[in-house]
Design an enzyme around this catalytic site. Sequence first.
Site, PDB file in Angstrom:
ATOM      1  N   THR A   1      27.922  21.348  62.919  1.00 33.17           N
ATOM      2  CA  THR A   1      28.660  22.075  61.872  1.00 33.17           C
ATOM      3  C   THR A   1      30.136  22.153  62.279  1.00 33.17           C
ATOM      4  OG1 THR A   1      28.424  24.196  62.971  1.00 33.17           O
ATOM      5  CG2 THR A   1      26.656  23.584  61.449  1.00 33.17           C
TER       6      THR A   1
ATOM      7  N   LYS B   1      26.651  38.357  70.556  1.00 35.30           N
ATOM      8  CA  LYS B   1      25.330  37.840  70.153  1.00 35.30           C
ATOM      9  C   LYS B   1      24.231  38.528  70.968  1.00 35.30           C
ATOM     10  CE  LYS B   1      26.360  34.529  67.061  1.00 35.30           C
ATOM     11  NZ  LYS B   1      25.918  34.546  65.673  1.00 35.30           N
TER      12      LYS B   1
ATOM     13  N   VAL C   1      23.897  22.746  66.624  1.00 36.17           N
ATOM     14  CA  VAL C   1      23.833  22.182  65.278  1.00 36.17           C
ATOM     15  C   VAL C   1      25.182  21.594  64.860  1.00 36.17           C
ATOM     16  CG1 VAL C   1      23.061  22.635  62.922  1.00 36.17           C
ATOM     17  CG2 VAL C   1      22.247  24.092  64.777  1.00 36.17           C
TER      18      VAL C   1
ATOM     19  N   ASP D   1      32.792  41.524  51.418  1.00 38.54           N
ATOM     20  CA  ASP D   1      33.433  41.559  52.733  1.00 38.54           C
ATOM     21  C   ASP D   1      32.455  42.284  53.664  1.00 38.54           C
ATOM     22  OD1 ASP D   1      34.858  42.135  55.001  1.00 38.54           O
ATOM     23  OD2 ASP D   1      36.597  42.991  53.973  1.00 38.54           O
TER      24      ASP D   1
ATOM     25  N   TYR E   1      31.998  36.167  72.187  1.00 38.17           N
ATOM     26  CA  TYR E   1      30.962  35.700  71.257  1.00 38.17           C
ATOM     27  C   TYR E   1      29.574  35.896  71.880  1.00 38.17           C
ATOM     28  CZ  TYR E   1      28.368  31.996  68.663  1.00 38.17           C
ATOM     29  OH  TYR E   1      27.454  31.269  67.936  1.00 38.17           O
TER      30      TYR E   1
ATOM     31  N   ILE F   1      25.199  25.992  58.557  1.00 35.84           N
ATOM     32  CA  ILE F   1      23.801  26.422  58.553  1.00 35.84           C
ATOM     33  C   ILE F   1      23.497  27.298  57.325  1.00 35.84           C
ATOM     34  CG2 ILE F   1      22.106  27.806  59.845  1.00 35.84           C
ATOM     35  CD1 ILE F   1      23.687  26.874  62.427  1.00 35.84           C
TER      36      ILE F   1
ATOM     37  N   SER G   1      22.562  33.135  69.035  1.00 35.48           N
ATOM     38  CA  SER G   1      22.996  31.920  69.726  1.00 35.48           C
ATOM     39  C   SER G   1      22.368  31.900  71.106  1.00 35.48           C
ATOM     40  CB  SER G   1      24.521  31.914  69.875  1.00 35.48           C
ATOM     41  OG  SER G   1      24.898  30.887  70.771  1.00 35.48           O
TER      42      SER G   1
HETATM   43  N1  LIG Z   1      26.444  25.326  65.063  1.00 42.11           N
HETATM   44  C1  LIG Z   1      25.864  25.690  66.202  1.00 42.11           C
HETATM   45  O1  LIG Z   1      25.630  24.870  67.091  1.00 42.11           O
HETATM   46  C2  LIG Z   1      25.470  27.142  66.432  1.00 42.11           C
HETATM   47  C3  LIG Z   1      24.854  27.453  67.644  1.00 42.11           C
HETATM   48  C4  LIG Z   1      24.464  28.767  67.869  1.00 42.11           C
HETATM   49  C5  LIG Z   1      24.659  29.734  66.899  1.00 42.11           C
HETATM   50  N2  LIG Z   1      25.263  29.404  65.708  1.00 42.11           N
HETATM   51  C6  LIG Z   1      25.438  30.487  64.719  1.00 42.11           C
HETATM   52  O2  LIG Z   1      25.030  30.041  63.443  1.00 42.11           O
HETATM   53  C7  LIG Z   1      25.750  30.740  62.430  1.00 42.11           C
HETATM   54  C8  LIG Z   1      26.345  29.744  61.436  1.00 42.11           C
HETATM   55  O3  LIG Z   1      27.246  28.920  62.153  1.00 42.11           O
HETATM   56  P1  LIG Z   1      27.705  27.476  61.659  1.00 42.11           P
HETATM   57  O4  LIG Z   1      27.605  26.585  62.834  1.00 42.11           O
HETATM   58  O5  LIG Z   1      27.044  27.106  60.386  1.00 42.11           O
HETATM   59  O6  LIG Z   1      29.254  27.791  61.422  1.00 42.11           O
HETATM   60  P2  LIG Z   1      30.294  27.316  60.275  1.00 42.11           P
HETATM   61  O7  LIG Z   1      29.972  25.974  59.769  1.00 42.11           O
HETATM   62  O8  LIG Z   1      31.631  27.586  60.891  1.00 42.11           O
HETATM   63  O9  LIG Z   1      30.037  28.383  59.107  1.00 42.11           O
HETATM   64  C9  LIG Z   1      30.244  29.742  59.360  1.00 42.11           C
HETATM   65  C10 LIG Z   1      29.984  30.522  58.088  1.00 42.11           C
HETATM   66  O10 LIG Z   1      30.162  31.914  58.379  1.00 42.11           O
HETATM   67  C11 LIG Z   1      31.209  32.440  57.539  1.00 42.11           C
HETATM   68  N3  LIG Z   1      31.944  33.434  58.316  1.00 42.11           N
HETATM   69  C12 LIG Z   1      32.486  33.296  59.541  1.00 42.11           C
HETATM   70  N4  LIG Z   1      33.063  34.445  59.927  1.00 42.11           N
HETATM   71  C13 LIG Z   1      32.875  35.332  58.906  1.00 42.11           C
HETATM   72  C14 LIG Z   1      33.229  36.675  58.681  1.00 42.11           C
HETATM   73  N5  LIG Z   1      33.918  37.380  59.600  1.00 42.11           N
HETATM   74  N6  LIG Z   1      32.881  37.244  57.502  1.00 42.11           N
HETATM   75  C15 LIG Z   1      32.193  36.568  56.574  1.00 42.11           C
HETATM   76  N7  LIG Z   1      31.822  35.283  56.716  1.00 42.11           N
HETATM   77  C16 LIG Z   1      32.159  34.681  57.868  1.00 42.11           C
HETATM   78  C17 LIG Z   1      32.052  31.238  57.156  1.00 42.11           C
HETATM   79  O11 LIG Z   1      32.744  31.527  55.930  1.00 42.11           O
HETATM   80  P3  LIG Z   1      34.105  30.743  55.503  1.00 42.11           P
HETATM   81  O12 LIG Z   1      33.710  29.430  54.909  1.00 42.11           O
HETATM   82  O13 LIG Z   1      34.711  31.681  54.508  1.00 42.11           O
HETATM   83  O14 LIG Z   1      34.929  30.579  56.746  1.00 42.11           O
HETATM   84  C18 LIG Z   1      30.963  30.185  56.972  1.00 42.11           C
HETATM   85  O15 LIG Z   1      30.313  30.364  55.733  1.00 42.11           O
HETATM   86  C19 LIG Z   1      26.802  31.584  63.160  1.00 42.11           C
HETATM   87  O16 LIG Z   1      26.369  32.920  63.263  1.00 42.11           O
HETATM   88  C20 LIG Z   1      26.872  30.933  64.531  1.00 42.11           C
HETATM   89  O17 LIG Z   1      27.258  31.847  65.533  1.00 42.11           O
HETATM   90  C21 LIG Z   1      25.681  28.129  65.454  1.00 42.11           C
END
Ligand SMILES: NC(=O)c1ccc[n+]([C@@H]2O[C@H](COP(=O)([O-])OP(=O)(O)OC[C@H]3O[C@@H](n4cnc5c(N)ncnc54)[C@H](OP(=O)(O)O)[C@@H]3O)[C@@H](O)[C@H]2O)c1
Length: 268
Positions: free
Chosen positions: A202, A171, A200, A58, A167, A13, A148
């Site tokens: 991902t 959230k 989503v 960081d 988690y 995302i 979330s």
């Molecule tokens: N996908 C879904 O269905 C969904 C649903 C509800 C909420 N969300 C929320 O949407 C957001 C993005 O999720 P996503 O699905 O795009 O996940 P993703 O594809 O796993 O990407 C996560 C991103 O966050 C970074 N990250 C994770 N932990 C970190 C930390 N401790 N410090 C710095 N960077 C960190 C990762 O960096 P690296 O590349 O370095 O690992 C990556 O850039 C999150 O907050 C997640 O909780 C997603």
Amino acid sequence: MVSWAITGATRGIGLGFVDNLSIDPKNQVFAIIRSRATAGPLEKLASKRKNIQIVVTDISDPSRLAEAAADVSKITGGSLDVLILNAGSAGPETSVLPPTAFHGKEEALEKEINENVKNNLISNIFVINSFLDLIRNGKEKKVIFISSQSGDVEFTRVTGFATVLGYSVAKAGMNLVMSKFSAELAQEGIKTLSLSPGWVDTDAAKAVTGDPAVRKFVLSAFRKLDPNVNGPISVNESVTDQLQVIRSLTEANSGKFLSHHGNHDEWF
Ligand SMILES: NC(=O)c1ccc[n+]([C@@H]2O[C@H](COP(=O)([O-])OP(=O)(O)OC[C@H]3O[C@@H](n4cnc5c(N)ncnc54)[C@H](OP(=O)(O)O)[C@@H]3O)[C@@H](O)[C@H]2O)c1
């Protein structure tokens, strides 16, 4: 120029926000990342679009964040319009367990809760406080937390989704923290929002719901809330919807927790 900073911008995302926003040359986009190890696609995009700046930091370290904010400040002249707190993860492998499974596993429970609170809540407070002076000087004055649906009590009650305990707690807690920032900063014209991105497609979603048996279980749980849900939506669809909600954020709805549809009941 409208300036945007997005944490967790290497993948999923976060990268979707960078891609969508940087198409418009009137946007200045700061991709805030923790490491270049997973940043190949972001670096490729940034090499083609001069309005993308990559900032490595960081989010758990306020002194590194101060340097990141100073880097952004040098380019924008001391301001930032919109800050998107997107970095997040579901934490330790115990995230697959429901609450009762932690009976007799107290250390694992503490790790499950503490790790998620550190990464998904406390670090986000560090980020907001580090960038706050820039936001104060910005035109939009918006701080957005990517939350979330699993942090919503009614979503959990209706779907029966009992896992990702730490988690979900982090959230939900951060949703309240965003309301607190809104309450404190409203008089300065600063607006906050907690925003669920939907389900989503991902890496994170694949990790939690990618296994076919888990996917079947999750779908049947989610269909108790929305019988029409068939699976995750694309990053592009989620980001487009979320940006519409972000653009319509005003003082009147500041501090709320909304879905990507801009309400509190359509979570998919
Ligand atoms: N996908 C879904 O269905 C969904 C649903 C509800 C909420 N969300 C929320 O949407 C957001 C993005 O999720 P996503 O699905 O795009 O996940 P993703 O594809 O796993 O990407 C996560 C991103 O966050 C970074 N990250 C994770 N932990 C970190 C930390 N401790 N410090 C710095 N960077 C960190 C990762 O960096 P690296 O590349 O370095 O690992 C990556 O850039 C999150 O907050 C997640 O909780 C997603």
